[in-house]
Design a protein around this motif. Structure first.
Motif, short mmCIF file in Angstrom:
data_model
loop_
_atom_site.label_atom_id
_atom_site.label_comp_id
_atom_site.label_asym_id
_atom_site.label_seq_id
_atom_site.Cartn_x
_atom_site.Cartn_y
_atom_site.Cartn_z
N VAL A 35 -7.69 -6.48 -0.84
CA VAL A 35 -7.30 -6.84 0.52
C VAL A 35 -7.46 -8.34 0.76
O VAL A 35 -6.57 -9.00 1.29
CB VAL A 35 -8.11 -6.04 1.56
CG1 VAL A 35 -7.97 -6.66 2.96
CG2 VAL A 35 -7.67 -4.59 1.59
N LEU A 36 -8.59 -8.89 0.35
CA LEU A 36 -8.85 -10.31 0.58
C LEU A 36 -7.97 -11.20 -0.30
O LEU A 36 -7.50 -12.25 0.16
CB LEU A 36 -10.34 -10.62 0.33
CG LEU A 36 -11.30 -10.00 1.34
CD1 LEU A 36 -12.75 -10.28 0.93
CD2 LEU A 36 -11.05 -10.54 2.74
N GLY A 78 0.79 -1.23 0.00
CA GLY A 78 0.00 0.00 0.00
C GLY A 78 0.81 1.27 0.00
O GLY A 78 0.27 2.36 0.18
N ARG A 79 2.15 1.16 -0.25
CA ARG A 79 3.01 2.34 -0.10
C ARG A 79 2.68 3.44 -1.11
O ARG A 79 2.96 4.62 -0.87
CB ARG A 79 4.48 1.93 -0.22
CG ARG A 79 4.92 1.42 -1.57
CD ARG A 79 6.34 0.86 -1.53
NE ARG A 79 6.83 0.42 -2.82
CZ ARG A 79 6.51 -0.73 -3.40
NH1 ARG A 79 5.68 -1.57 -2.78
NH2 ARG A 79 7.00 -1.04 -4.59
N LYS A 80 2.09 3.08 -2.27
CA LYS A 80 1.74 4.08 -3.28
C LYS A 80 0.24 4.41 -3.25
O LYS A 80 -0.26 5.14 -4.11
CB LYS A 80 2.13 3.58 -4.67
CG LYS A 80 3.64 3.43 -4.84
CD LYS A 80 3.99 3.00 -6.25
CE LYS A 80 5.51 2.85 -6.42
NZ LYS A 80 5.87 2.40 -7.81
N PHE A 111 -5.74 0.01 5.57
CA PHE A 111 -6.67 -1.11 5.38
C PHE A 111 -5.90 -2.39 5.09
O PHE A 111 -6.20 -3.46 5.64
CB PHE A 111 -7.61 -0.77 4.21
CG PHE A 111 -8.87 -1.59 4.16
CD1 PHE A 111 -9.24 -2.43 5.19
CD2 PHE A 111 -9.71 -1.50 3.06
CE1 PHE A 111 -10.41 -3.18 5.15
CE2 PHE A 111 -10.89 -2.24 2.99
CZ PHE A 111 -11.23 -3.08 4.03
N TYR A 112 -4.87 -2.30 4.23
CA TYR A 112 -4.02 -3.45 3.94
C TYR A 112 -3.31 -3.93 5.20
O TYR A 112 -3.29 -5.13 5.51
CB TYR A 112 -2.95 -3.07 2.90
CG TYR A 112 -3.43 -2.89 1.49
CD1 TYR A 112 -4.75 -3.08 1.13
CD2 TYR A 112 -2.55 -2.49 0.49
CE1 TYR A 112 -5.18 -2.89 -0.17
CE2 TYR A 112 -2.96 -2.31 -0.82
CZ TYR A 112 -4.29 -2.51 -1.14
OH TYR A 112 -4.71 -2.34 -2.43
N MET A 113 -2.71 -3.00 5.93
CA MET A 113 -1.90 -3.37 7.09
C MET A 113 -2.73 -4.01 8.20
O MET A 113 -2.29 -4.93 8.88
CB MET A 113 -1.16 -2.14 7.61
CG MET A 113 -0.12 -1.60 6.64
SD MET A 113 0.63 -0.05 7.19
CE MET A 113 1.68 -0.65 8.53
N PHE A 114 -3.94 -3.51 8.38
CA PHE A 114 -4.82 -4.08 9.41
C PHE A 114 -5.34 -5.46 9.04
O PHE A 114 -5.47 -6.33 9.91
CB PHE A 114 -6.02 -3.15 9.66
CG PHE A 114 -5.75 -2.02 10.60
CD1 PHE A 114 -5.41 -2.27 11.93
CD2 PHE A 114 -5.84 -0.71 10.18
CE1 PHE A 114 -5.17 -1.23 12.81
CE2 PHE A 114 -5.60 0.34 11.05
CZ PHE A 114 -5.26 0.09 12.37
#
Length: 302
Positions: free
Chosen positions: A225-226, A83-85, A93-96
């Protein structure tokens, strides 16, 4: 195989029963909070007590605790890279949600129906997992986003965990195991009776919390994400199964744990971070269905 399929269908029907009763107005989502308290304060602790009684502490136990921590940290970092970009909220959302495991309310009820002797191994992994989802993940996400609402304070997740009955019971039972103290059968009897309700209540609670409401614009983010969550779950599961020198039962348990749904706690934290509540709730709900299918397949084929 028939038994596995029937159990999986029973799990799904219990979740859907609660969901439809909520939709029909017979029950409300607030009832899910009440059921949650029953599970957290009575049936889940009872299940842990029964499962960990006379459990032997080995080197595998400490390794599993460490893996619960390490896998979470690894997947948080993966979420950050992916999600860095992206926008700050989408990266969060990705990290969680790429890591974080729903073990007490999903993995334990599922696994106990097939491998009752495996519950202690899940409990050990959950010690490390709980430390992350109780607040450490949130602190890391906020720090990387330069939104230090909470900052990182080791005492924060510890305070939350020490107020959590299942975690406190984990600690007590580990201490008893270290000193080789076994709870007598007569004392254990009421806990055994209470534990029988854990699977049903946990799944019923999940159904009451299920959400199917989201903005169409957020569907792509939920999908990504999934996909990432289960892609990296598959990679880690393959690593565990083919590379780690555990006995077969422990490998199966770890594979199942890695395929469990998104944790309720990280879903709540994601919404506090700024993720749309409908998107976070739908991602969590959909992950339950996906996990049920994948975990059932693992039990059938492995």
């Amino acid at each position: 195989m028939t038994k596995i399929i029937l159990n999986a269908v029973s799990f799904l029907l219990t979740i859907l029963l609660a969901f439809f009763l909520k939709k029909m107005g017979v029950l409300k989502q607030t009832d899910g909070e009440r059921v949650s308290k029953i599970v957290i304060f009575t049936t889940l602790p009872a299940t842990i007590i029964v499962s960990l009684n006379a459990f032997q502490i080995t080197s595998t136990v400490w390794i599993l605790m460490s893996l619960g921590l390490i896998f979470n940290l690894l997947l948080i970092f993966v979420g950050y890279l992916l999600g860095r970009k992206k926008s700050t909220v989408e990266r969060g959302f990705y990290m969680f949600n790429i890591g974080g495991y729903n073990l007490g309310n999903f993995a334990i009820p599922f696994v106990s129906s097939f491998f009752p002797l495996a519950i202690p191994f899940i409990a050990m992994f959950d010690m490390g997992n709980s430390f992350m989802v109780a607040g450490t993940t949130q602190a890391i996400v906020e720090t990387t986003a330069q939104q230090k609402k909470h900052g990182f304070d080791l005492r924060d997740p510890l305070r939350i965990l020490l107020k959590s009955p299942p975690f406190v019971v984990y600690l007590v039972m580990i201490i008893l195991a270290i000193f080789k103290i076994k709870i007598p059968t007569e004392v254990l009897a009421p806990f055994t009776f209470i534990s029988h309700a854990n699977s049903f209540l946990s799944l019923f609670m999940i159904g009451l919390f299920m959400q199917i409401s989201f903005k169409k614009s957020g569907l792509a983010v939920i999908g990504r994400v999934l996909v990432y969550r289960y892609l990296f779950a598959g990679i880690l599961a393959s690593f565990v199964y083919f590379c780690l020198p555990f006995e077969h039962l422990v490998k199966i348990v770890l594979v199942l744990v890695l395929l469990t749904p998104i944790s309720f706690l990280t879903t709540i934290q994601a919404t506090q971070f700024g993720v749309d509540e409908g998107e976070a709730g739908f991602a969590s709900s959909l992950s339950m269905i996906i996990s049920l299918v994948l975990m059932s397949a693992v039990v059938i084929f492995l």
